[in-house]
Design an enzyme around this catalytic site. Structure first.
Site, short mmCIF file in Angstrom:
data_model
loop_
_atom_site.label_atom_id
_atom_site.label_comp_id
_atom_site.label_asym_id
_atom_site.label_seq_id
_atom_site.Cartn_x
_atom_site.Cartn_y
_atom_site.Cartn_z
N ASP A 5 0.83 -1.21 0.00
CA ASP A 5 0.00 0.00 0.00
C ASP A 5 0.86 1.25 0.00
O ASP A 5 1.90 1.31 0.65
CB ASP A 5 -0.90 -0.03 1.25
CG ASP A 5 -2.18 0.75 1.07
OD1 ASP A 5 -2.64 0.88 -0.07
OD2 ASP A 5 -2.73 1.21 2.08
N ASP A 27 1.40 5.50 -5.20
CA ASP A 27 0.68 6.69 -4.74
C ASP A 27 1.41 7.95 -5.19
O ASP A 27 2.34 8.41 -4.54
CB ASP A 27 0.55 6.66 -3.21
CG ASP A 27 -0.29 7.82 -2.69
OD1 ASP A 27 -0.71 8.68 -3.49
OD2 ASP A 27 -0.51 7.87 -1.47
N GLU A 57 -3.81 6.44 -7.10
CA GLU A 57 -4.73 7.40 -6.46
C GLU A 57 -4.79 8.68 -7.27
O GLU A 57 -3.77 9.20 -7.71
CB GLU A 57 -4.27 7.71 -5.04
CG GLU A 57 -5.21 8.63 -4.27
CD GLU A 57 -4.86 8.74 -2.79
OE1 GLU A 57 -5.07 9.81 -2.22
OE2 GLU A 57 -4.39 7.73 -2.21
N HIS A 100 -7.27 9.59 6.15
CA HIS A 100 -6.42 8.57 6.76
C HIS A 100 -6.25 8.83 8.26
O HIS A 100 -6.17 9.96 8.70
CB HIS A 100 -5.01 8.59 6.14
CG HIS A 100 -4.94 8.05 4.76
ND1 HIS A 100 -4.74 8.85 3.66
CD2 HIS A 100 -5.02 6.79 4.28
CE1 HIS A 100 -4.69 8.11 2.58
NE2 HIS A 100 -4.86 6.85 2.92
N THR A 131 -11.84 3.94 8.29
CA THR A 131 -12.12 3.87 9.73
C THR A 131 -13.03 5.02 10.12
O THR A 131 -13.91 4.87 10.98
CB THR A 131 -10.81 3.93 10.54
OG1 THR A 131 -10.10 2.71 10.33
CG2 THR A 131 -11.08 4.08 12.04
#
Length: 198
Positions: A5, A27, A57, A100, A131
């Protein structure tokens, strides 16, 4: 699948592939559109030659941590379409209101933006920073076009809170094998809960 990631460079992604990752994210969201396209294209060419999928992204999902200096920016649907066409990427992370490392479930999501991006782009859309998404909105993300939902902070919080409780209950315990077992059970339970919501 072993996913790498937020790879920040071609070299980092190449190393991840050499180490066994079967899926990578490059990214370039902090770069200009043109620089992001150029970097992503080179990673896609390398990874596709080895039958490895690539996520990138467009727009920029921000960070709740004030120490991380990062300019968050919503994804524009037409920009997402152009980026996907120019790069040949397999999945596309988009910015529609998540953040994030958000500890509270207070993200203000732009579902209309997500739906419009989904109409313009024919590859799976990814939501980072989930989250911070209220439980009742997780399934709604999927209904509006998201296909991969990243949830990390909730799992790390579960681990940390369980570890703290164990230290409070037994301050003399030091064996990480004994301590980590309950922590990983708590992480598993939280992951299952989020999967069921999705």
């Amino acid at each position: 699948c072993l996913h790498f990631d937020h790879g920040a460079s071609f070299e980092a992604c190449a190393l991840a592939i050499r180490r066994g990752c079967t899926s990578i994210m490059i990214d370039g969201s902090a770069l200009s559109f043109e620089e992001n396209v150029a970097l992503t294209k080179t990673v896609v060419e390398m990874a596709h030659a080895m039958d490895i999928s690539v996520e990138a992204e467009i727009g920029a999902v921000g960070y709740s941590d004030p120490d991380i200096r990062f300019n968050a920016r919503f994804t524009e649907p037409q920009e997402a379409k152009r980026f996907a066409q120019l790069t040949g990427v397999d999945a596309l992370a988009v910015a529609v209101g998540t953040v994030h490392r958000m500890e509270m479930q207070k993200a203000e999501l732009q579902f209309d933006r997500l739906q419009e991006i989904a109409k313009q782009v024919d590859i799976p859309l990814v939501i980072h920073g989930s989250t911070g998404v209220a439980d009742e909105d997780l399934a709604k993300l999927v209904r509006f076009g998201a296909r991969k939902i990243n949830i990390g902070t909730a799992l790390r919080m579960e681990f940390g809170q369980t570890l703290r409780r164990q230290f409070a209950d037994d301050p003399k315990e030091f064996d990480r094998i004994k301590l980590f077992g309950p922590c990983m059970e708590a992480v598993k339970d939280k992951a299952v809960q989020k999967m069921e919501l999705l």
